[in-house]
Design an enzyme around this catalytic site. Structure first.
Site, short mmCIF file in Angstrom:
data_model
loop_
_atom_site.label_atom_id
_atom_site.label_comp_id
_atom_site.label_asym_id
_atom_site.label_seq_id
_atom_site.Cartn_x
_atom_site.Cartn_y
_atom_site.Cartn_z
CG LEU A 92 -2.23 -0.70 1.21
CD1 LEU A 92 -2.97 -0.49 2.53
CD2 LEU A 92 -3.12 -0.21 0.06
CG ASP A 93 1.20 3.60 -3.47
OD1 ASP A 93 2.15 2.81 -3.57
OD2 ASP A 93 0.41 3.87 -4.41
N PRO A 94 2.22 5.06 0.68
CG PRO A 94 4.33 5.96 1.12
CD PRO A 94 3.56 5.20 0.07
CB ALA A 150 -3.05 3.77 -0.16
#
Length: 311
Positions: free
Chosen positions: A48-50, A52
């Protein structure tokens, strides 16, 4: 001859279904959980991206052997697309690369959704973990390179418009492995002639783990105030889900303790009875409710491929 080093940490095993907060990377989250649980090993099932938030399944100990089965599972995201700008990262973090004063109507958006349902082809973002000639695409992008990332097929099982305003549209998607929601936002904007990027993204489901199993990071960090190591670790372990839960989509056999011992030694076991499965490329075996092995079934035998000691 020197003795092999004993692994640092506890031989704890299981899944922790973290509700990852914003501005916190997946690798950073895994490191924090590994430290909190004093675990020997840890890994996650799906970055998960930062920017998100939401479900980040983290495997501890022997559960890391089941990560591929969770990576392959369906996922559900809720996300918002902001219209009018395309950005280098396809989300709020990047620089604006194209802009437009045009805005889509709700009818325009709904008419587009069937194109992005089913098996679709998409090009991953420039800022992604895709490897190009041995390098991560995001490393090349940070150095100013524009790389040619080949399109790949992904599967979208369900895509719904939840609501919209002039500048923002909210969606929910259920999709398969490898789907980039940021690419969807980019492609939506191009097809609608207005450009777009992800304004918010939250993952609520990763099969087979339900949304209600998520644990906020703050709730785990709060346990650091417990002075007793034993009491603190016992409280943390209460949040763990059994390793075998990751395999619920595979065929299952229950075995005896004697059979479990044979499997843990790497030996096959004979399956008896008319209800015994005949052939399965992958199945898992448990003894007294505990995961023992993943293996294949054929010719009346269960042959172990991966054995679990601390599950």
């Amino acid at each position: 001859m020197s003795k092999p080093r004993k692994p640092k940490g506890r031989a704890v095993s299981g899944w922790l279904i973290l509700d990852k907060p914003l501005d916190f990377g997946s690798t950073e989250a895994v490191s924090k959980i590994k430290w909190l649980f004093k675990a020997q090993k840890a890994g996650h099932a799906g970055t998960l991206d930062p920017l998100a938030s939401g479900m980040l399944p983290i495997a501890l100990g022997d559960a890391t052997k089941t990560v591929p089965y969770v990576m392959d599972g369906r996922k559900i995201y809720e996300f918002a697309v902001a219209w009018g700008e395309e950005r280098s990262t396809d989300d709020l973090e990047g620089e604006v690369t194209q802009s437009s004063d045009s805005r889509p109507t709700e009818e325009d958006i709904r008419a587009l959704l069937p194109k992005y349902t089913g098996v679709i082809s998409q090009v991953p973002p420039q800022f992604s973990a895709i490897k190009i000639d041995g390098n991560r695409a995001y490393d090349l992008a940070r150095e100013g390179e524009t790389v040619d990332i080949p399109a790949r097929e992904v599967e979208v099982f369900r895509l719904s418009l939840l609501g919209c305003t002039e500048n923002l549209a909210h969606f929910e998607i259920e999709c398969g492995k490898g789907t980039y929601v940021r690419s969807l936002a980019r492609d939506f904007g191009r097809d609608l002639g207005c450009f777009g990027h992800i304004a918010s993204l939250r993952r609520s489901f990763v099969a087979p783990f339900a949304e209600e199993t998520m644990v906020p990071l703050a709730e785990l960090v709060a346990l650091e105030k417990i002075e007793s190591d034993d009491e603190r670790l016992e409280a943390l372990d209460a949040f763990l889900i059994d390793t075998g839960e990751a395999l619920s989509n595979l065929p299952h056999i229950a075995i005896t303790e004697d059979q479990a011992h044979r499997l843990k030694m790497g030996n096959p076991i004979i399956l008896r009875g008319r209800d015994a499965p005949m052939a399965e490329p992958e199945a898992y075996a448990t003894s007294r409710g505990k995961l023992v092995a993943i293996g294949e079934i054929g010719e009346g035998e269960f042959r172990p491929k991966r054995v679990f000691v601390t599950s």
